[in-house]
Design a protein around this motif. Structure first.
Motif, PDB file in Angstrom:
ATOM      1  N   GLN A  38       0.834  -1.206   0.000  1.00  0.00           N
ATOM      2  CA  GLN A  38       0.000   0.000   0.000  1.00  0.00           C
ATOM      3  C   GLN A  38       0.871   1.259   0.000  1.00  0.00           C
ATOM      4  O   GLN A  38       0.563   2.225  -0.699  1.00  0.00           O
ATOM      5  CB  GLN A  38      -0.930   0.009   1.217  1.00  0.00           C
ATOM      6  CG  GLN A  38      -2.025  -1.017   1.147  1.00  0.00           C
ATOM      7  CD  GLN A  38      -2.739  -1.210   2.473  1.00  0.00           C
ATOM      8  OE1 GLN A  38      -2.156  -1.048   3.549  1.00  0.00           O
ATOM      9  NE2 GLN A  38      -4.014  -1.586   2.399  1.00  0.00           N
ATOM     10  N   LYS A  39       1.950   1.226   0.757  1.00  0.00           N
ATOM     11  CA  LYS A  39       2.856   2.378   0.804  1.00  0.00           C
ATOM     12  C   LYS A  39       3.484   2.628  -0.564  1.00  0.00           C
ATOM     13  O   LYS A  39       3.561   3.775  -1.031  1.00  0.00           O
ATOM     14  CB  LYS A  39       3.952   2.144   1.851  1.00  0.00           C
ATOM     15  CG  LYS A  39       4.916   3.291   1.974  1.00  0.00           C
ATOM     16  CD  LYS A  39       5.977   3.015   3.018  1.00  0.00           C
ATOM     17  CE  LYS A  39       6.971   4.169   3.042  1.00  0.00           C
ATOM     18  NZ  LYS A  39       8.178   3.837   3.797  1.00  0.00           N
ATOM     19  N   ALA A  40       3.917   1.574  -1.231  1.00  0.00           N
ATOM     20  CA  ALA A  40       4.530   1.718  -2.555  1.00  0.00           C
ATOM     21  C   ALA A  40       3.523   2.252  -3.562  1.00  0.00           C
ATOM     22  O   ALA A  40       3.851   3.131  -4.374  1.00  0.00           O
ATOM     23  CB  ALA A  40       5.107   0.383  -3.019  1.00  0.00           C
ATOM     24  N   ASN A  81      -8.470  -1.713  -1.312  1.00  0.00           N
ATOM     25  CA  ASN A  81      -7.827  -1.474  -0.016  1.00  0.00           C
ATOM     26  C   ASN A  81      -6.457  -0.808  -0.144  1.00  0.00           C
ATOM     27  O   ASN A  81      -5.532  -1.131   0.574  1.00  0.00           O
ATOM     28  CB  ASN A  81      -7.711  -2.769   0.781  1.00  0.00           C
ATOM     29  CG  ASN A  81      -9.062  -3.310   1.162  1.00  0.00           C
ATOM     30  OD1 ASN A  81      -9.974  -2.549   1.478  1.00  0.00           O
ATOM     31  ND2 ASN A  81      -9.209  -4.612   1.122  1.00  0.00           N
ATOM     32  N   GLY A  82      -6.336   0.107  -1.105  1.00  0.00           N
ATOM     33  CA  GLY A  82      -5.089   0.830  -1.278  1.00  0.00           C
ATOM     34  C   GLY A  82      -4.048   0.103  -2.095  1.00  0.00           C
ATOM     35  O   GLY A  82      -2.913   0.561  -2.195  1.00  0.00           O
ATOM     36  N   LEU A  83      -4.406  -1.018  -2.698  1.00  0.00           N
ATOM     37  CA  LEU A  83      -3.452  -1.773  -3.503  1.00  0.00           C
ATOM     38  C   LEU A  83      -3.528  -1.417  -4.978  1.00  0.00           C
ATOM     39  O   LEU A  83      -2.789  -1.970  -5.792  1.00  0.00           O
ATOM     40  CB  LEU A  83      -3.661  -3.275  -3.308  1.00  0.00           C
ATOM     41  CG  LEU A  83      -3.358  -3.767  -1.891  1.00  0.00           C
ATOM     42  CD1 LEU A  83      -3.734  -5.232  -1.744  1.00  0.00           C
ATOM     43  CD2 LEU A  83      -1.891  -3.550  -1.537  1.00  0.00           C
ATOM     44  N   ALA A  84      -4.405  -0.498  -5.335  1.00  0.00           N
ATOM     45  CA  ALA A  84      -4.515   0.005  -6.703  1.00  0.00           C
ATOM     46  C   ALA A  84      -4.880   1.476  -6.622  1.00  0.00           C
ATOM     47  O   ALA A  84      -5.532   1.920  -5.676  1.00  0.00           O
ATOM     48  CB  ALA A  84      -5.574  -0.769  -7.480  1.00  0.00           C
ATOM     49  N   ALA A  85      -4.448   2.233  -7.609  1.00  0.00           N
ATOM     50  CA  ALA A  85      -4.733   3.669  -7.618  1.00  0.00           C
ATOM     51  C   ALA A  85      -4.967   4.142  -9.043  1.00  0.00           C
ATOM     52  O   ALA A  85      -4.385   3.602  -9.985  1.00  0.00           O
ATOM     53  CB  ALA A  85      -3.571   4.441  -7.004  1.00  0.00           C
ATOM     54  N   GLU A  86      -5.824   5.128  -9.175  1.00  0.00           N
ATOM     55  CA  GLU A  86      -6.042   5.821 -10.440  1.00  0.00           C
ATOM     56  C   GLU A  86      -5.629   7.270 -10.224  1.00  0.00           C
ATOM     57  O   GLU A  86      -5.967   7.856  -9.192  1.00  0.00           O
ATOM     58  CB  GLU A  86      -7.513   5.818 -10.828  1.00  0.00           C
ATOM     59  CG  GLU A  86      -8.072   4.501 -11.253  1.00  0.00           C
ATOM     60  CD  GLU A  86      -9.534   4.651 -11.615  1.00  0.00           C
ATOM     61  OE1 GLU A  86      -9.822   4.869 -12.814  1.00  0.00           O
ATOM     62  OE2 GLU A  86     -10.358   4.578 -10.697  1.00  0.00           O
ATOM     63  N   VAL A  87      -4.939   7.817 -11.180  1.00  0.00           N
ATOM     64  CA  VAL A  87      -4.535   9.218 -11.114  1.00  0.00           C
ATOM     65  C   VAL A  87      -5.117   9.919 -12.326  1.00  0.00           C
ATOM     66  O   VAL A  87      -5.041   9.397 -13.446  1.00  0.00           O
ATOM     67  CB  VAL A  87      -2.995   9.370 -11.103  1.00  0.00           C
ATOM     68  CG1 VAL A  87      -2.595  10.834 -11.039  1.00  0.00           C
ATOM     69  CG2 VAL A  87      -2.379   8.585  -9.961  1.00  0.00           C
ATOM     70  N   GLY A  88      -5.688  11.070 -12.121  1.00  0.00           N
ATOM     71  CA  GLY A  88      -6.242  11.821 -13.242  1.00  0.00           C
ATOM     72  C   GLY A  88      -7.187  12.896 -12.778  1.00  0.00           C
ATOM     73  O   GLY A  88      -7.148  13.323 -11.626  1.00  0.00           O
ATOM     74  N   TRP A  89      -8.034  13.324 -13.686  1.00  0.00           N
ATOM     75  CA  TRP A  89      -9.017  14.361 -13.400  1.00  0.00           C
ATOM     76  C   TRP A  89     -10.378  13.700 -13.337  1.00  0.00           C
ATOM     77  O   TRP A  89     -10.849  13.123 -14.318  1.00  0.00           O
ATOM     78  CB  TRP A  89      -8.977  15.440 -14.476  1.00  0.00           C
ATOM     79  CG  TRP A  89      -7.674  16.166 -14.470  1.00  0.00           C
ATOM     80  CD1 TRP A  89      -7.348  17.233 -13.699  1.00  0.00           C
ATOM     81  CD2 TRP A  89      -6.509  15.884 -15.262  1.00  0.00           C
ATOM     82  NE1 TRP A  89      -6.054  17.628 -13.954  1.00  0.00           N
ATOM     83  CE2 TRP A  89      -5.513  16.818 -14.914  1.00  0.00           C
ATOM     84  CE3 TRP A  89      -6.220  14.932 -16.221  1.00  0.00           C
ATOM     85  CZ2 TRP A  89      -4.259  16.833 -15.492  1.00  0.00           C
ATOM     86  CZ3 TRP A  89      -4.960  14.936 -16.798  1.00  0.00           C
ATOM     87  CH2 TRP A  89      -3.998  15.890 -16.436  1.00  0.00           C
ATOM     88  N   PHE A  90     -11.021  13.774 -12.194  1.00  0.00           N
ATOM     89  CA  PHE A  90     -12.262  13.057 -11.976  1.00  0.00           C
ATOM     90  C   PHE A  90     -13.478  13.971 -11.840  1.00  0.00           C
ATOM     91  O   PHE A  90     -14.593  13.489 -11.859  1.00  0.00           O
ATOM     92  CB  PHE A  90     -12.151  12.167 -10.733  1.00  0.00           C
ATOM     93  CG  PHE A  90     -10.990  11.215 -10.808  1.00  0.00           C
ATOM     94  CD1 PHE A  90     -11.016  10.142 -11.679  1.00  0.00           C
ATOM     95  CD2 PHE A  90      -9.871  11.404 -10.028  1.00  0.00           C
ATOM     96  CE1 PHE A  90      -9.952   9.266 -11.763  1.00  0.00           C
ATOM     97  CE2 PHE A  90      -8.796  10.537 -10.104  1.00  0.00           C
ATOM     98  CZ  PHE A  90      -8.836   9.462 -10.973  1.00  0.00           C
ATOM     99  N   GLU A 119      10.050  -2.017  -0.708  1.00  0.00           N
ATOM    100  CA  GLU A 119       9.164  -2.027   0.453  1.00  0.00           C
ATOM    101  C   GLU A 119       8.969  -3.442   0.992  1.00  0.00           C
ATOM    102  O   GLU A 119       9.014  -3.658   2.205  1.00  0.00           O
ATOM    103  CB  GLU A 119       7.815  -1.396   0.116  1.00  0.00           C
ATOM    104  CG  GLU A 119       7.871   0.100  -0.123  1.00  0.00           C
ATOM    105  CD  GLU A 119       8.323   0.897   1.095  1.00  0.00           C
ATOM    106  OE1 GLU A 119       8.065   0.465   2.243  1.00  0.00           O
ATOM    107  OE2 GLU A 119       8.937   1.949   0.908  1.00  0.00           O
ATOM    108  N   VAL A 120       8.769  -4.405   0.114  1.00  0.00           N
ATOM    109  CA  VAL A 120       8.570  -5.786   0.563  1.00  0.00           C
ATOM    110  C   VAL A 120       9.872  -6.334   1.162  1.00  0.00           C
ATOM    111  O   VAL A 120       9.849  -6.992   2.202  1.00  0.00           O
ATOM    112  CB  VAL A 120       8.059  -6.673  -0.583  1.00  0.00           C
ATOM    113  CG1 VAL A 120       8.073  -8.150  -0.188  1.00  0.00           C
ATOM    114  CG2 VAL A 120       6.644  -6.246  -0.974  1.00  0.00           C
TER     115      VAL A 120
END
Length: 131
Positions: free
Chosen positions: A34-36, A75-84, A125-126
């Motif tokens: 999650q941190k990574a 649960n924080g293991l995937a992320a989307e970045v952009g304009w929502f 991290e791991v």
């Protein structure tokens, strides 16, 4: 394999076992992942905001730099970045261009820049947890 009514069915073994193994991961490893993900998502967001095109006055295209955001999933293991938000609908035109305006991408190059760092972040991290 043929099904009872002539259909074709495929069985994939191991999914339940994989889910269980993911659930059995040490909480510290999940936190490290999650941190990574968070660090990489923030890096993409920040680089995108830094490189969004600006006009002659020094202002970005309708404040796109201020509205680039992150959404987390799984649960924080995937992320989307952009304009929502709907007010930033024009970001796609800035990023990809139109018939009359050339593309001025900022999100795509930020993602490309982070792509190689992401695997290193996950690995580091791991490994830190496993030591």
């Amino acid at each position: 394999m043929a099904g009872r009514r002539g259909g074709i069915h495929v069985r994939i073994d191991g999914i339940a076992r994989l889910r269980q193994r993911l659930e059995d991961l040490e909480p510290q490893i999940v936190e490290a992942l999650q941190k990574a993900v968070k660090e990489s998502a923030e890096a993409v967001r920040d680089e995108t905001a830094r490189t969004v095109p600006v006009d002659r006055s020094g202002r970005d295209s309708h404040h796109l730099a201020d509205t680039v955001a992150i959404r987390y999933d799984d649960n924080g293991l995937a992320a989307e970045v952009g304009w929502f938000n709907s007010a930033s609908y024009y970001a796609r035109f800035v990023e990809h261009g139109t018939r009359h305006t050339p593309a001025q991408p900022s999100l795509g190059p930020a993602l490309d820049l982070e792509r190689t760092r992401y695997m290193r972040r996950l690995t580091d991290e791991v490994r830190a947890v496993l030591r």
